[in-house]
Design an enzyme around this catalytic site. Structure first.
Site, PDB file in Angstrom:
ATOM      1  CD  GLU A  39      -0.719  14.809  -1.009  1.00  0.00           C
ATOM      2  OE1 GLU A  39      -1.443  15.605  -0.356  1.00  0.00           O
ATOM      3  OE2 GLU A  39      -0.959  14.481  -2.186  1.00  0.00           O
ATOM      4  CG  PHE A  65      -0.541  19.982 -14.725  1.00  0.00           C
ATOM      5  CD1 PHE A  65      -1.394  20.923 -14.155  1.00  0.00           C
ATOM      6  CD2 PHE A  65      -0.755  18.633 -14.451  1.00  0.00           C
ATOM      7  CE1 PHE A  65      -2.438  20.526 -13.328  1.00  0.00           C
ATOM      8  CE2 PHE A  65      -1.795  18.235 -13.631  1.00  0.00           C
ATOM      9  CZ  PHE A  65      -2.640  19.183 -13.060  1.00  0.00           C
ATOM     10  CD  GLN A  66      -0.643  17.797 -10.396  1.00  0.00           C
ATOM     11  OE1 GLN A  66      -0.169  16.683 -10.612  1.00  0.00           O
ATOM     12  NE2 GLN A  66      -1.749  17.997  -9.705  1.00  0.00           N
ATOM     13  CE  LYS A 110       4.673  12.038 -16.447  1.00  0.00           C
ATOM     14  NZ  LYS A 110       3.438  12.844 -16.558  1.00  0.00           N
ATOM     15  CG  MET A 115      -0.280  27.463  24.102  1.00  0.00           C
ATOM     16  SD  MET A 115      -0.143  27.410  25.901  1.00  0.00           S
ATOM     17  CE  MET A 115       0.632  25.832  26.147  1.00  0.00           C
TER      18      MET A 115
HETATM   19  C1  LIG Z   1       0.092  24.460  12.318  1.00  0.00           C
HETATM   20  C2  LIG Z   1       0.038  25.400  13.474  1.00  0.00           C
HETATM   21  N1  LIG Z   1      -0.686  26.534  13.390  1.00  0.00           N
HETATM   22  C3  LIG Z   1      -0.738  27.385  14.450  1.00  0.00           C
HETATM   23  C4  LIG Z   1      -0.065  27.098  15.606  1.00  0.00           C
HETATM   24  C5  LIG Z   1      -0.099  28.069  16.792  1.00  0.00           C
HETATM   25  N2  LIG Z   1      -0.736  27.426  17.942  1.00  0.00           N
HETATM   26  C6  LIG Z   1      -0.037  26.863  18.959  1.00  0.00           C
HETATM   27  S1  LIG Z   1      -0.992  26.168  20.094  1.00  0.00           S
HETATM   28  C7  LIG Z   1      -2.385  26.634  19.302  1.00  0.00           C
HETATM   29  C8  LIG Z   1      -3.734  26.301  19.854  1.00  0.00           C
HETATM   30  C9  LIG Z   1      -4.027  24.859  19.782  1.00  0.00           C
HETATM   31  O1  LIG Z   1      -5.392  24.673  20.050  1.00  0.00           O
HETATM   32  P1  LIG Z   1      -5.968  23.238  20.283  1.00  0.00           P
HETATM   33  O2  LIG Z   1      -5.515  22.331  19.203  1.00  0.00           O
HETATM   34  O3  LIG Z   1      -7.436  23.334  20.455  1.00  0.00           O
HETATM   35  O4  LIG Z   1      -5.258  22.770  21.597  1.00  0.00           O
HETATM   36  P2  LIG Z   1      -5.326  23.399  23.079  1.00  0.00           P
HETATM   37  O5  LIG Z   1      -4.276  24.449  23.172  1.00  0.00           O
HETATM   38  O6  LIG Z   1      -6.702  23.991  23.254  1.00  0.00           O
HETATM   39  O7  LIG Z   1      -5.067  22.245  23.977  1.00  0.00           O
HETATM   40  C10 LIG Z   1      -2.084  27.336  18.137  1.00  0.00           C
HETATM   41  C11 LIG Z   1      -3.081  27.919  17.195  1.00  0.00           C
HETATM   42  C12 LIG Z   1       0.703  25.906  15.624  1.00  0.00           C
HETATM   43  N3  LIG Z   1       1.419  25.549  16.681  1.00  0.00           N
HETATM   44  N4  LIG Z   1       0.707  25.067  14.567  1.00  0.00           N
END
Ligand SMILES: Cc1ncc(C[n+]2csc(CCOP(=O)(O)OP(=O)(O)O)c2C)c(N)n1
Length: 565
Positions: free
Chosen positions: A47, A109-110, A159, A477
């Protein structure tokens, strides 16, 4: 006719052609009647992917995206997608099934109170408890989602309402609903417009700061006219990417935490910021006091709640950017600003040199800069409509720094919420909206794995999406922040156990190739871009490659770290 049939008729009446969703017990009746309706349903594998796909569909079209899910876990899986759309002002109609009216509040449920859970992340929501209300609620929902500041609207339908017979002659509603207390302002106050004109004409060092609102109101050509008439440099936010011609002499690109040095210096040294459809996010402003020091601010925005929310504003103009800029452009005189632009150009050139040098120095290896410059340069020589999407992380910032060729309305990224897992399904949705466009989906290896099950959907519908997995084997990052601010303590950011991405894509029936040798880079990229089928390119990047420039959080925009160690 029952509630489900009426609901489908109302959606047809709203000219809905595509719905993204995932069925379940509470929406069985709706899915039954969906098969008889003149609407395509795209079955995603999650989803969350359905709501991101609806969001991507909306971002590249002039229609709201529509999404279905069942009650309970189906509905709660939509939360990240709703919040993403809400933060980026994307119009969505999200319809969830709910337990029967009599069971509401009984922990059936749900059962999940999805209306309650999502109140802070939707523009509006309904619990639709009477079959007779379906036409009115659907009309209102589309009106609310798409007018004023756009946003997601949730409709939760028990529903039994879907099963219930409707009164005879119940028809979809047309026309503009009259909603007490909801009267978005479009025109812009004439006195404020006059003040803005005077202020712009008087300014010595003005800059236009163009945000996502420029895209949402299709105001790109009006921004261009104002910039050219008044000789004003243009800086964009991440959400404003692509709205101003990237190769125009007045274009400075993105400012902010990972913005271009030239754009940041121009913002800080300006004496007037003409902010259009921006919300002054912390990623864009850096330290707020320094950001607004010694300057005036004109803020054009459709949402009055944005005015003065983050920074004080001298001339607030509430309304639709396009119409307001048309009025400003009519009234304003033409001028040139040689001295200011000479200075801006110096900053810009200094910045450009830095990038070019970096790309040249890295020519013999695979780096974000070399790969993205190569893809961008290859595509700009083709006269083709291309949609570019990103996920969240380093690769997202690298795209905004190195990938130049982005045209109006064709850039998709989760700017406000920064939702990993957004990119792949959003690009899928965009491909349904514009099936004649190439879609390039840049993802990190982390975010890709948050929704990689959607390779099945891409394969099933043979969507011409090019998935570029920027694989640095880490959550890049976050790893970068640990390197810079946490003494290189890499806590849980190295992605051990990644799958073989090429084999994974092939298992779903997609073409896939790995780029791990700089000597084959040009040819590999060209082959992938030539491929008319969906395909995946895994780019093997070095784990320690970081994003620069970097303004540390909360620092002034001129406190720029230009290069790493
Ligand atoms: C759903 C979610 N969980 C955690 C984060 C925190 N976060 C921001 S950037 C990042 C790393 C992303 O890694 P990747 O997808 O490998 O991309 P890269 O930075 O290596 O290009 C994280 C964990 C986020 N932005 N979104």
């Amino acid at each position: 006719m029952n509630g489900a049939q009426l609901l489908m008729k109302c959606l047809e009446n709203e000219k809905v052609e595509t719905i993204f969703g995932y069925p379940g017990g509470a929406v069985l009746e709706l899915y039954d009647k969906l098969m008889d309706a003149n609407v395509e349903h795209v079955l995603t594998r999650h989803e969350q992917a359905a709501v991101h796909a609806a969001d991507g569909y909306s971002r590249v079209s002039d229609k709201p995206g529509v999404c279905f899910a069942t009650s309970g876990p189906g509905a709660t899986n939509l939360i990240s997608g709703l919040a993403t759309a809400y933060m980026d002002s994307i119009p969505l109609i999200v319809i969830t099934g709910q337990v029967a009216k009599g069971a509401l509040g009984s922990d059936a449920f749900q059962e999940a109170d999805i209306k309650g859970i999502t109140i802070p992340i939707v523009k509006h929501s309904y619990l639709l408890t009477d079959v007779k209300d379906i036409p009115q609620v659907i009309r209102e929902a589309f009106h609310i989602a798409t007018t004023g500041r756009p946003g997601p609207v949730l409709i939760d339908v028990p529903k039994d309402v879907l099963n219930e017979a409707c009164p005879e002659n119940t028809k979809p509603k047309t026309g503009k609903p009259d909603l007490l207390g909801y009267k978005p302002t479009y025109e812009g106050h004439p006195v404020q417009i006059k003040k803005a004109v005077k202020m712009i004409e008087k300014a010595q060092r003005p800059v236009i700061y163009a945000g996502g609102g420029v895209k949402l109101s299709s105001a790109g050509s009006e921004v261009l006219e104002l910039a050219e008439k008044q000789d004003i440099p243009v800086v964009n936010t991440l959400m404003g990417t692509g709205e101003f011609p990237w190769d125009h002499r007045l274009s400075l690109g993105m400012s902010g935490m990972h913005g271009h040095v030239g754009a940041n210096k121009t913002m800080l040294n300006s004496d007037l910021i003409i902010a259009i459809g921006v919300r002054f996010s912390d990623r864009g402003t850096g330290n707020k006091e320094t950001f607004i020091k010694d300057k005036k601010v004109i803020h054009i925005d459709i949402d009055p709640a944005e005015i003065g929310k983050i920074i004080p504003v001298d001339v607030p103009i509430v309304g639709d950017s396009k119409g307001i800029l048309e009025k400003i452009n009519k009234k304003i005189n033409s001028t040139t600003r040689e001295k200011w632009l000479e200075q801006v150009e110096k900053w810009y050139d200094e910045d450009k040199k830095l990038y070019q040098e970096r790309v040249t120095n890295q020519a013999n290896r695979i780096s974000a800069g070399t790969v993205l410059s190569k893809i961008s340069n290859t595509l700009k020589n083709r006269n083709e409509d291309i949609i570019v999407s990103t996920d969240v992380g380093q690769h997202q910032m690298w795209v905004s720094l190195y990938y130049e060729y982005i045209t109006p309305g064709k850039f998709l990224s989760s700017g406000g919420l920064g939702t990993m897992g957004f990119g792949l399904p959003a690009s899928m949705g965009a491909s349904f909206a514009k099936n004649d466009h190439m879609v390039i989906s840049f993802v990190g290896d982390g975010g890709f794995q948050m929704n990689s099950q959607e390779l099945a959907t891409i394969s099933r519908y043979n969507l011409p999406v090019k998935i570029i997995v920027m694989n640095n084997n880490c959550l890049g990052m976050v790893r970068q922040w640990q390197e810079m601010f946490f003494n290189e303590k890499y806590s849980s950011t190295i992605l051990e156990g990644n799958p073989d991405f090429v084999k994974l894509a092939e298992a779903y029936g997609l073409n896939a190739v790995r780029l791990d040798d700089a000597k084959t880079m040009d040819q590999t990229i060209e082959n992938v871009l030539e491929d008319k089928n969906p395909c995946l390119l895994e780019v093997r990047l070095c784990t320690i490659e970081n994003v620069f420039p970097f303004v540390p959080p909360g620092k002034p925009l001129n406190d720029i770290i230009k290069e790493g160690k």
